[in-house]
Structure formats: C-alpha cells, structure tokens
Design an enzyme around this catalytic site. Sequence first.
Site, short mmCIF file in Angstrom:
data_model
loop_
_atom_site.label_atom_id
_atom_site.label_comp_id
_atom_site.label_asym_id
_atom_site.label_seq_id
_atom_site.Cartn_x
_atom_site.Cartn_y
_atom_site.Cartn_z
N SER A 1 0.77 -1.24 0.00
CA SER A 1 0.00 0.00 0.00
C SER A 1 0.80 1.29 0.00
O SER A 1 0.44 2.23 -0.69
CB SER A 1 -0.94 0.00 1.21
OG SER A 1 -1.87 1.03 1.12
N ALA A 2 1.86 1.39 0.82
CA ALA A 2 2.57 2.67 0.97
C ALA A 2 3.18 3.12 -0.36
O ALA A 2 3.57 2.28 -1.17
CB ALA A 2 3.67 2.52 2.02
N CYS B 1 5.64 -0.18 -12.13
CA CYS B 1 6.17 0.99 -12.82
C CYS B 1 7.48 0.58 -13.50
O CYS B 1 8.51 1.22 -13.34
CB CYS B 1 6.37 2.17 -11.88
SG CYS B 1 7.31 1.82 -10.38
N GLU C 1 0.97 -3.09 4.46
CA GLU C 1 2.33 -2.59 4.24
C GLU C 1 3.28 -3.30 5.19
O GLU C 1 3.04 -3.35 6.40
CB GLU C 1 2.40 -1.08 4.43
CG GLU C 1 3.80 -0.50 4.32
CD GLU C 1 4.48 -0.83 3.00
OE1 GLU C 1 5.68 -1.20 3.04
OE2 GLU C 1 3.82 -0.74 1.94
N ASP D 1 0.42 -3.89 -6.37
CA ASP D 1 1.44 -3.03 -7.00
C ASP D 1 2.75 -3.28 -6.25
O ASP D 1 3.16 -2.47 -5.42
CB ASP D 1 1.01 -1.56 -6.91
CG ASP D 1 1.97 -0.64 -7.64
OD1 ASP D 1 2.18 -0.85 -8.84
OD2 ASP D 1 2.51 0.27 -7.01
N GLY E 1 0.58 5.23 -0.36
CA GLY E 1 -0.84 5.35 -0.11
C GLY E 1 -1.65 6.12 -1.13
O GLY E 1 -2.86 6.26 -0.96
#
Length: 501
Positions: free
Chosen positions: A250-251, A382, A273, A320, A253
């Site tokens: 998550s972070a 990414c 996290e 992610d 956020g």
Amino acid sequence: MARRKHRATPPSAAAEKSDNRRHLSMERSAYFARREAAKVLKLVLQGDAKRQSVGSIKTLVYGPSVRNKRGTFALICQTLKYLLIIQDVLKAADVLNSKWKKQDELVYIVTYDILFGQVSSSAVGDAEKFLMRRKEALQAALARLLVKKKVKSVEELIALYDIPDISNPRYVRVNTLKMDVETAVLELQKQFKVQKDDLVPDLLVLPPGSDLHDHHLIKNGNVFMQGKASSMVAAALAPKPEWEVLDACSAPGNKTVHLAALMRGKGKVIACELNEERVKRLKETIRLSGASNIKVVHGDFLDFNPEDPPYSKVRAILLDPSCSGSGTASARLDHLLPSSAPGQAADFTSTERLNKLAAFQRKALAHALSFPDVERVVYSTCSVNQVENEDVVKSVLPLAASNGFQLEAPFPEWHHRGLPVVEGAECLLRTDPKEDKEGFFIALFVRRSSGNQSEKPNVTDGHTHRASTAKRSYVGAHLNLFKMFAHAHLSRRNCSHCDCC
C-alpha cells in the site's frame, strides 16, 4: 518637571533595521533549507551508489520532517544538476579537509549556493563560513575548469556534461472525498491553466513546472500530486462502494486513498504494508485524505490466509509490488543522479536482480488470485521490463484460468497494449516512458465464474469495457510496442514505490 520628548527613529534608520531583520530571517531560512536538503541528498546519493531505492527525491522532500519543502526540493534539484561540476571544482580548488569528509552532501549544497546561488558574506553556519573564506579559490577553480573544457560559460559547461532537461505536465488527482472536480478546477484556475484528463475522470492536467508545493489544496488533502499512469491503476480495478478491497502493497498510499474515493468512502479498504517506516507515511496519506473506510495492516501480504475471516470476503485486490522502477526514472529525477552521467551508468537490468524481483511478483500475484471471493485483481508495476510484466502474467495464467479468472482490457481505448509474447497481450496495458512520460504496466484479471457479470463495473467513465475493442486496436499497432524494449536499459533500482505510485 518638563516632559522628556520622545525622539523618533529616523525613517532611514527604521527601514535599515527592518531590512536587516528581513535579511537575517532569509539567511536563517536558507540555513535550514541547506541542512534539510543535505539530509535528503545524502539518502539519495547513498541509494544511487548502491543501486537501491530509498524513495524518490519528491517522496523524501514531502515527508513530514521537511519544513521548507519548496526551497529544499529546488535546492536539491539544482545541486544535482551542477553536482559533477561542483565535484570537479572542489577537487581542483583543494579546499576541503578531514572535518568535512563525512558531510560531503552539505558541502555540495553550500558550494552550489556560493557559486551559483545566494550565500552571503554573513552566512550563519560553519560550513558556509568555511567555504565563504575560500570563495575566491572556488571561483578560480571554476574558471580553470571552463578553460580546460574549452567553453566560455557555465551554461555551455552544463551542456557539455549532457544533463537532460525533462519537462513533464503536472498531474493532480482530485480527492473526491473532500472536493468535487469542478470546484477544484475553479480553484486551481486562479493560478494555473487547468485541463481535465481525457481518461481518468478525477485527474487534472497543469502545465509543466506548475509549483504546487505550498498550495493549500495540496496541504489540506483536497488534491494529490499523482501521475496519470499511477492514477489509472485504481481506476482499472474499479471497486464498488460496498465491497471489501485489499491493497496488498500500500505505501505511500496514493492508490489506497484513490480506491477509497472511488468507493465514495463506503465499504472497506484493507491497506497492507510490510515496512514499518512506510506504514507511517501511509497513515499520514490516509489522514490527509480524510478517508474513514481504510484499515491499515502492518504485515506481509504473503502471510495473509485467504480463508481467514478478515480476508475471506475481499472482492477486489490491487497488487502493486516492488519492482525495478525502470518506467519512472525521469519522474524520480534519476537523470540528475551521478549514475546517469555519461560513462557512469551501470547495468541496472542484471538478469539476477530482475529474476529475483519477478519471483516475488509471481508469488504475490498467484496469492492474490487464490482469495475465494475475489472478483477483480489488478497487477501493476512501474517497470518497462518484460520479465516483470508479461512474463509474470504468463506464468500465472494456468492458475488464473483454474480459478475462473481471465484477462480483461482496462481502458480499451488506450493506445499501448502488452508486448505480443503472451496469449491475451491485447488485454494488457502499457504506458511508454518516452511518449507518455512514464512507463507503467497494468493487468486486470476478472473472475467469470462468480457473481452476476452484468453488474461488473466499468473502468472508464461511460465507456463500454470490451476486450475485443482493445484487440482490434492491438492488431494494428503491436509492432510499435517493441519500441518499449529500447527503454528497458533505464531500469534503475528496486523501487519500493516512488511518489508517483
């Protein structure tokens, strides 16, 4: 007794006194900005030397410990732009001693300010005073460097060092938990030219270089600075308001609070996290957003038992995970770091390193697909590397099919799809680092064997969600997708999520 007459301070003396106070205040502010910039620069340069991400410059500057965010960010960027020149000048001037060996970053910052910035003779710090006494030696060394490099100006010297100038639009996502898009547009239009993004409904586009560091909408969480590709991830998951949703990594956020906004503050978002320090940043982002439907869990997503009551009703998962970060090198300002200098770049795409990342990514994605009530899973990175993207998806397709999942195309009108190395590549989404200014990858898995498919949410605003549309555009354009392989060499480091994420 005669009353003593009050002697007024001459206007010129009062003005001079006021100017002195203002000058002193500016010096103190500059002093603290240099110290804050030196701390951030030290972390960034240490990470660059080890090829390990410690967070982007923006992420570190926007941390709660930095007070003067605008001045600190500008000072770091300018120092990095001149860093190779500064190092050459310091070496040629031979002005350093052992006292400053462990404070190189502060010396770089102060030297930049002396040669190109605004350090005055009344500098308040030891480093400033030490280097100001050697100002003439520094200036003479810079003059010799110009002669040695056969250029006439510092501008020509910068060009000789081949430092790229990357100018990207400024994207901001409206936090619809606090403000509607139209109100945000009206407020931002007071200072900037504002356009609505053509794909993500709550995303706004501002001109490159728009300075929002101290804008009240940023400070109060009404809008978040977030890249377009990053904003597409939560929108691709498209959770319903009443669902339970899990953000597995998550972070810091930004995607987590975007999920909460898409769900209109209803339902439940579980934000997982592993890193304790990043949990603090996550909680700060959530606090700023005003979201009340997010539960933070400090732990490892891979340790979550899908059958346990806290997670057995999860309907959507956003995954992610940590990746090479190769698609966001320019957004992280990696082009300013020493490792990006001509002749300095190292091999950041080592097979061993990427394989380790991909092994974790495959394991995490397989785990996400094992939750019993999950209907939608988004896997995003990414990165522009095939091994972290298409190869990961390909490795889990048999498991996904056995659990009733199939790939579906997020944003079918998007122009870049997956590399044609896996079945269903036309359903995958890529953004191009050169054309789109950042390189992201998104894969959407939808479970066809559960629920009423007529209720499946769309991932775009008013557009029909059909993979066949993406496939038709893919067939005509897939040859261009191989251009993205040329960007694979930009892969930098194990990005534990940059600020754009």
